[in-house]
Write a protein that holds these residues in place. Structure first.
Motif, mmCIF file in Angstrom:
data_model
loop_
_atom_site.group_PDB
_atom_site.id
_atom_site.type_symbol
_atom_site.label_atom_id
_atom_site.label_comp_id
_atom_site.label_asym_id
_atom_site.label_seq_id
_atom_site.Cartn_x
_atom_site.Cartn_y
_atom_site.Cartn_z
ATOM 1 N N ASN A 1 -19.010 46.095 -39.019
ATOM 2 C CA ASN A 1 -18.773 44.689 -38.715
ATOM 3 C C ASN A 1 -18.452 44.500 -37.236
ATOM 4 O O ASN A 1 -19.022 43.638 -36.556
ATOM 5 N N LEU A 2 -17.560 45.320 -36.713
ATOM 6 C CA LEU A 2 -17.157 45.159 -35.315
ATOM 7 C C LEU A 2 -18.254 45.570 -34.345
ATOM 8 O O LEU A 2 -18.400 44.985 -33.274
ATOM 9 N N LEU A 3 -19.016 46.587 -34.709
ATOM 10 C CA LEU A 3 -20.116 46.999 -33.835
ATOM 11 C C LEU A 3 -21.124 45.871 -33.670
ATOM 12 O O LEU A 3 -21.635 45.627 -32.573
ATOM 13 N N GLU A 4 -21.418 45.175 -34.747
ATOM 14 C CA GLU A 4 -22.340 44.043 -34.657
ATOM 15 C C GLU A 4 -21.795 42.977 -33.705
ATOM 16 O O GLU A 4 -22.542 42.405 -32.895
ATOM 17 N N GLN A 5 -20.490 42.719 -33.771
ATOM 18 C CA GLN A 5 -19.891 41.728 -32.885
ATOM 19 C C GLN A 5 -19.926 42.191 -31.424
ATOM 20 O O GLN A 5 -20.179 41.397 -30.514
ATOM 21 N N LEU A 6 -19.694 43.466 -31.215
ATOM 22 C CA LEU A 6 -19.732 44.000 -29.847
ATOM 23 C C LEU A 6 -21.138 43.955 -29.265
ATOM 24 O O LEU A 6 -21.342 43.645 -28.093
ATOM 25 N N GLN A 7 -22.117 44.291 -30.088
ATOM 26 C CA GLN A 7 -23.499 44.248 -29.619
ATOM 27 C C GLN A 7 -23.897 42.840 -29.216
ATOM 28 O O GLN A 7 -24.588 42.627 -28.222
ATOM 29 N N GLN A 8 -23.459 41.873 -30.006
ATOM 30 C CA GLN A 8 -23.757 40.484 -29.664
ATOM 31 C C GLN A 8 -23.085 40.093 -28.350
ATOM 32 O O GLN A 8 -23.678 39.382 -27.532
ATOM 33 N N ALA A 9 -21.843 40.546 -28.142
ATOM 34 C CA ALA A 9 -21.138 40.226 -26.900
ATOM 35 C C ALA A 9 -21.764 40.924 -25.704
ATOM 36 O O ALA A 9 -21.829 40.360 -24.607
ATOM 37 N N ALA A 10 -22.249 42.150 -25.890
ATOM 38 C CA ALA A 10 -22.818 42.900 -24.768
ATOM 39 C C ALA A 10 -24.135 42.305 -24.292
ATOM 40 O O ALA A 10 -24.406 42.252 -23.091
ATOM 41 N N GLY A 11 -24.971 41.845 -25.233
ATOM 42 C CA GLY A 11 -26.254 41.278 -24.842
ATOM 43 C C GLY A 11 -27.194 42.343 -24.308
ATOM 44 O O GLY A 11 -26.903 43.537 -24.308
ATOM 45 N N PRO A 12 -28.349 41.925 -23.790
ATOM 46 C CA PRO A 12 -29.349 42.893 -23.320
ATOM 47 C C PRO A 12 -28.920 43.657 -22.075
ATOM 48 O O PRO A 12 -29.428 44.742 -21.795
ATOM 49 N N ARG A 13 -27.978 43.120 -21.296
ATOM 50 C CA ARG A 13 -27.583 43.785 -20.051
ATOM 51 C C ARG A 13 -26.502 44.846 -20.256
ATOM 52 O O ARG A 13 -26.208 45.605 -19.345
ATOM 53 N N GLY A 14 -25.913 44.898 -21.436
ATOM 54 C CA GLY A 14 -24.887 45.897 -21.698
ATOM 55 C C GLY A 14 -23.559 45.528 -21.066
ATOM 56 O O GLY A 14 -23.380 44.445 -20.507
ATOM 57 N N LEU A 15 -22.624 46.456 -21.130
ATOM 58 C CA LEU A 15 -21.273 46.205 -20.636
ATOM 59 C C LEU A 15 -20.908 47.031 -19.415
ATOM 60 O O LEU A 15 -19.924 46.759 -18.756
ATOM 61 N N GLY A 16 -21.684 48.064 -19.093
ATOM 62 C CA GLY A 16 -21.297 48.927 -17.989
ATOM 63 C C GLY A 16 -20.096 49.786 -18.364
ATOM 64 O O GLY A 16 -20.013 50.326 -19.458
ATOM 65 N N ARG A 17 -19.163 49.892 -17.458
ATOM 66 C CA ARG A 17 -17.979 50.717 -17.699
ATOM 67 C C ARG A 17 -16.878 49.866 -18.334
ATOM 68 O O ARG A 17 -16.520 48.813 -17.831
ATOM 69 N N VAL A 18 -16.311 50.362 -19.440
ATOM 70 C CA VAL A 18 -15.309 49.629 -20.196
ATOM 71 C C VAL A 18 -14.041 50.480 -20.323
ATOM 72 O O VAL A 18 -14.120 51.665 -20.627
ATOM 73 N N ALA A 19 -12.893 49.890 -20.060
ATOM 74 C CA ALA A 19 -11.608 50.548 -20.297
ATOM 75 C C ALA A 19 -11.088 50.085 -21.650
ATOM 76 O O ALA A 19 -10.967 48.889 -21.898
ATOM 77 N N LEU A 20 -10.790 51.045 -22.520
ATOM 78 C CA LEU A 20 -10.338 50.741 -23.874
ATOM 79 C C LEU A 20 -8.883 51.136 -24.046
ATOM 80 O O LEU A 20 -8.504 52.276 -23.776
ATOM 81 N N LEU A 21 -8.060 50.203 -24.471
ATOM 82 C CA LEU A 21 -6.649 50.462 -24.741
ATOM 83 C C LEU A 21 -6.475 50.576 -26.255
ATOM 84 O O LEU A 21 -6.580 49.589 -26.980
ATOM 85 N N LEU A 22 -6.221 51.761 -26.742
ATOM 86 C CA LEU A 22 -6.188 52.073 -28.170
ATOM 87 C C LEU A 22 -4.756 52.175 -28.674
ATOM 88 O O LEU A 22 -3.969 52.952 -28.144
ATOM 89 N N GLU A 23 -4.424 51.392 -29.701
ATOM 90 C CA GLU A 23 -3.048 51.369 -30.202
ATOM 91 C C GLU A 23 -2.993 51.174 -31.713
ATOM 92 O O GLU A 23 -3.848 50.516 -32.292
ATOM 93 N N ALA A 24 -1.956 51.750 -32.330
ATOM 94 C CA ALA A 24 -1.574 51.407 -33.704
ATOM 95 C C ALA A 24 -0.398 50.447 -33.615
ATOM 96 O O ALA A 24 0.298 50.394 -32.597
ATOM 97 N N ASP A 25 -0.158 49.687 -34.666
ATOM 98 C CA ASP A 25 0.928 48.712 -34.599
ATOM 99 C C ASP A 25 2.303 49.361 -34.670
ATOM 100 O O ASP A 25 3.305 48.749 -34.359
#
Length: 476
Positions: free
Chosen positions: A45-69
């Motif tokens: 589900n989330l991958l589909e949303q990310l792909q839509q946000a990235a579009g054909p040009r992609g995202l380039g370099r992304v910094a990901l902040l990973l956390e549990a609650d």
């Protein structure tokens, strides 16, 4: 993709950090099968949303902040570890992400996360949070465009796309439930309990316990910027016994920006009651107090910072420190002063403490335990040098076992803002770690305290927004 790993979520609650699951798709022999499991369902589900946000040009370099609650999912959970491995070893190039690296340095605020991401040359910041709600694994987060760097601005690069929010959830399957239960194994947590007892509307500078009134249970003594207060433990409640104002003491010529202080309870005249040695760093002097049955009485003023009470040749001797002007740190110099004198022989520590406690070794020798401004814990014997050193220790700490080769230390994680964490370490490594607390721990009693049928340590901390303080009782 650049991956940032931290503990409990500290940003706005509208930023849950599930995006990390968005990239889970297609991985994991642990949950392989014909029917989509929890991680696969959320990830798809989330991958589909990310792909839509990235579009054909992609995202380039992304910094990901990973956390549990930190509440429903511990930061050390195997679920997080599995997702980390997935993100490092199998990323989806259809998103146009340039690279994947894992960085362990924590980031405690949105501003710090943005700054860190820009330092790494990222064009986007992806904040990720995992939690459990109503028997579902919930994944949510935001993808934020970062301001172009100087060189990108010269090249005319512009990121006009707005921030995108993502959300996905899936029912917990047996594998995820089992993984979460293993993360809460009784061998790791059953022997420790931390509960909140009281809230104050002011910051706590230091906390101590001892026989102030001579009765069975220990009293809890709290130092705040303008006063010292004694609390009695009755019916699982802290009740105010006495309060003494420090207003009569002269103010420091260079007050500290962050209030600090030191509190020591010790029986120097062997009458069965502990006296209070108090020093607020925003005052030029400290004070020696005792409880007379109805109120705290001031006996004398102290020139230095009371740190320890030792005995030399049958005489009580104070270890007095001195403050660094305008700072919440002590200077490295200290004096050993007879209880009735004003000065004595000097000694020197290897650094400048922000918290210092005194203990006795198994052989009865005096030990100094202290933490410096870099979060390095030092245990030393004045006559023999340093015995133990640990990094990442906060100003709230106590030694469980000071002597021998099996020394154990319970302490807070060294952080300057955001939530804190309780950790027990021995000479062989980490022995226990508690869940993150939504506050910064400031101080812990030096010794175990008697509270009814229980024995434990009193802790004081404040929320990240600085709104007052909270008092906790830690038992094992």
């Amino acid at each position: 993709m650049i991956i940032e790993r931290t503990g409990r979520w500290t940003g706005p609650r509208t930023w849950p950090g599930v995006l990390l699951l968005a990239l889970v798709v297609g991985w994991s022999p642990l949950w392989a099968g014909d029917v989509q499991n929890t991680l696969e369902a959320v990830g798809t589900n989330l991958l589909e949303q990310l792909q839509q946000a990235a579009g054909p040009r992609g995202l380039g370099r992304v910094a990901l902040l990973l956390e549990a609650d930190g509440e429903t999912i511990p930061s050390s959970s195997r679920v997080i570890q599995v997702l980390e491995s997935m993100l490092l070893n199998r990323f989806n190039r259809s998103l146009g992400i340039e690279e994947t690296r894992l960085l362990s340095a924590p980031v405690r605020s949105e501003a710090a996360a943005r700054a860190r991401a820009r330092e790494l040359g990222a064009a986007w910041l992806l904040r990720v949070r995992l939690s459990i709600a109503k028997d579902e694994l919930v994944a949510s987060g935001d993808l934020l465009p970062l301001e172009p760097t100087f060189w990108e601005s010269l090249a005319g690069v512009s990121r006009r796309q707005p921030a995108r929010h993502f959300f996905a959830s899936a029912a917990l399957d047996r594998e995820v439930r089992l993984t979460l239960e293993l993360g809460r194994s009784p061998e790791r947590r059953a022997n420790w309990s931390l509960r909140e007892v009281m809230r104050l509307d002011t910051i706590v500078l230091d906390v101590a316990c001892g026989q102030v009134d001579g009765e069975a249970d220990d009293e809890v003594v709290v130092l705040v910027p303008g006063a010292v207060a004694v609390y009695r433990w009755r019916n699982d409640t802290l009740m105010l016994l006495a309060r003494h104002s420090l207003a009569s003491l002269p103010d420091s010529r260079e007050p500290t920006r962050v209030p600090s202080g030191n509190l020591l309870l010790a029986d120097f005249n062997d009458d069965g009651r502990d006296e209070l040695f108090v020093r607020s760093f925003n005052k030029q002097q400290g004070e020696l107090l005792s409880f007379g049955g109805a109120a705290l009485r001031s006996w004398r003023r102290l020139a230095g910072v009371p740190l320890c009470l030792w005995h030399r040749a049958g005489r009580p001797v104070m270890l007095l420190g001195s403050t660094e002007p305008g700072s919440n740190r002590l200077q490295s110099r200290y004096q050993l002063v007879d209880i009735n004198a004003s000065s004595g022989p000097e000694g020197t520590l290897a650094g400048k403490p922000i918290r210092l406690r005194c203990y006795n070794s198994a052989t009865g020798r005096d030990l100094l335990a202290w933490v410096d401004k870099l979060g390095v814990f030092h245990l030393e014997e004045p006559a023999a040098g340093e015995l133990w050193r640990l990094e990442g220790v906060g100003s709230a700490f106590t030694l469980l076992d000071a002597g021998g080769e099996q020394r154990q230390l319970v302490h807070s994680q060294a952080v300057f803002s955001g939530p804190d964490r309780m950790i027990v370490r021995g000479t062989a490594g980490e022995l226990w770690q508690g869940d993150s607390l939504d506050l910064l721990l400031l101080s812990m009693t030096r010794q175990q305290c008697r509270a009814g049928e229980s024995r434990g340590w009193w802790l004081a901390g404040r929320p990240a927004d600085g709104s007052g303080s909270r008092i906790f009782f830690l038992t094992r």
